[in-house]
Scaffold this active site. Structure first.
Site, PDB file in Angstrom:
ATOM      1  CG  MET A 262      -1.946  -1.138   1.218  1.00 40.62           C
ATOM      2  SD  MET A 262      -2.999  -1.147   2.689  1.00 40.62           S
ATOM      3  CE  MET A 262      -3.973   0.345   2.427  1.00 40.62           C
TER       4      MET A 262
ATOM      5  CG  ASP B 296      -0.069  -5.150   1.857  1.00 37.22           C
ATOM      6  OD1 ASP B 296      -0.847  -4.376   2.427  1.00 37.22           O
ATOM      7  OD2 ASP B 296       1.179  -5.029   1.918  1.00 37.22           O
TER       8      ASP B 296
END
Length: 487
Positions: free
Chosen positions: A78, A237
């Site tokens: 991210m 994720d």
């Protein structure tokens, strides 16, 4: 039919091939470098993500009928800032989630714009790892690059663009930008004005399980798969890993012991704490989640093993570590600074309490315990919000260590479970692809049909009590160091 999940990690891309019904056919991993141009900086070349993924996809589908590949989706690191020009070319290396260069910009957002306003606009406050401070840093320090911007993407969304030709993101990944209104699941007009960003720079926002398009014909031909293969939005994720672990709906919890460490708590409703010590993000199942993130978790153990004591036999180093709850050494796991709940990119790791009789085993155990104590910092924030967490799933490379799972279980005082497979974001990505293709009606249905959990560790009340006392001591160290001006 087959579904592919792509976990775009920090050090490697992991690809998973799942058959209808949830059977994992195979996994493939392709590594790529991380660059550290200066202390505290962390960058990657987005082209490496695409080349690694393409190489991995070819290996992944060897020996199967490519026409049976129905969908591809993602879990991705991210917060990374990926900038494209008007021709779709990368402007500069992507600035990653663990990059700490933007502290000045972070302080400006928190102190000048104000935490209350940031929380109102986005549901969160500024952390140096978030995307918005990185945008401000480029604006200030690289105006020539800022002037070239035509699109701003997150890492997995760049990969989705290269595979589909579509500019898209999902709500869970967008939540970590600090220019996304998480409660209302849309870009924040107020934050775009503050950041001097144009709305047309941003991709369209989808739910994680929604299709964004189909694979580009030339990519399909190169891979030997159907041109009808659907590309789904995917997730950040941690949200993707939560799907892969079956952490959906209200009150589920997952702990990840990966490069970074997280505590992830799913919820049906949007909530954040007054101090914004935990991130309040959207979840890949259509709901919401709270998340505490520490920047260095299993990477602390890797650093200790690889760089300091010089061994690759991690399991052997953990043999005979039996002083649980009585170790005199503390380790502060801030190798890259820290995010939740400290929000300090300048703090650094340290050992405390060593004496002439301190051993290598003591220090190895201290590293593992220090990571668990730092996870508890976020766990305590959740408890202050009234959340009563009795159990959690655990995943990531560190979770392969039974000893480390035992330590985490007893430091937090909760039961830990593990799934039959520990494929995390890649499995979550494959399940999101299956939902996008209609294999399952919802993310909840996909998890119910495929995720099997087993109890891993039950805490020992006596050891929990010992670790409670140790944690009280640990929790005093950072404030004392900060007050002394060490950071």
């Amino acid at each position: 039919m087959y579904y592919i999940g792509i976990d775009l990690g920090t050090s490697a891309v992991k690809l998973l091939l799942m058959k209808s019904g949830g059977e994992i056919v195979r996994t493939v991993s392709e590594s790529y470098p991380v660059n550290f141009p200066q202390t505290g900086w962390s960058e990657q070349n987005p082209e490496d993500w695409f080349e690694g993924s393409l190489k991995g996809l070819k290996k992944l589908i060897e020996g199967i009928d490519g026409n049976e590949v129905a969908g591809i989706s993602f879990g991705g690191q991210m917060h990374g800032l990926t900038l494209l020009d008007a021709e779709g070319k990368v402007i500069r290396p992507a600035i990653l989630w663990n990059d700490g260069r933007s502290q000045v910009e972070t302080d400006y957002l928190n102190n000048e714009i104000g935490k209350a306003n940031l929380s109102k606009y986005t549901g969160n406050i500024a952390f140096a790892g978030f995307t918005a401070p990185k945008v401000m840093w480029v604006h200030k320090n690289e105006p020539e690059n800022f002037a070239k911007i035509a699109k701003v993407l997150l890492p997995k969304d760049y990969l989705a663009y290269r595979l589909s030709g579509v500019f898209a993101t999902d709500v869970s990944d967008a939540s970590g930008t600090l220019y996304f209104d998480c409660e209302n699941r849309k870009w924040s007009d107020e934050m775009l004005k503050i950041l001097d960003m144009k709305p047309e720079w941003l991709p369209e926002v989808y739910e994680s399980y929604e299709p964004i398009g189909k694979i580009l014909p030339e990519i399909a031909e190169e891979l030997g798969i159907s041109k009808e293969c659907i590309i789904a939005a995917g997730a950040g994720d941690n949200a993707a890993a939560a799907v892969g672990m079956g952490i959906i709906g209200n009150g589920g919890c997952n702990i990840s012991l990966g490069t970074s460490g997280t505590i992830f708590i799913s919820s049906d409703s949007f909530k954040n704490d007054e101090a914004n010590s935990l991130h309040a993000f959207d979840h890949a199942d259509g709901g919401f989640h709270l998340m505490g993130c520490m920047l260095s978790a299993a990477s602390c153990n890797k650093w200790w093993m690889d760089e300091i004591i010089g061994t690759s036999d991690y399991a052997k180093e953990q043999e005979g570590l039996d002083a649980l709850g009585t170790n005199k050494i503390f380790f502060l796991p801030y190798l890259m600074g820290e995010r939740s709940p400290l929000n300090n990119p300048d703090c650094r790791a340290m050992f405390i309490g060593m004496s002439m009789d301190t051993t290598r085993k003591d220090m190895t155990l201290a590293v593992m315990e220090g990571v668990a104590f730092a996870l508890r910092d976020s766990f305590e924030c959740a408890k202050k919000m009234g959340l009563d967490i009795k159990s959690s799933s655990i995943c990531g490379g560190g979770a392969k260590s039974k000893l480390w799972c035992k330590i985490v279980s007893n430091v937090l005082g909760i039961e830990l479970t593990q799934t039959e497979n520990d494929e995390g974001p890649a499995m979550g990505g494959a399940l999101l692809a299956a939902v996008a293709c209609g294999e399952y009606a919802s993310v909840a249905d996909a998890c119910a049909a495929t995720v099997v959990k087993h109890v891993s560790v039950v805490p020992d009340p006596e050891l929990v009590a010992k670790y409670d006392e140790r944690y009280k001591e640990f929790s005093k160290i950072y404030p004392a160091c900060k007050e002394a001006g060490i950071w």
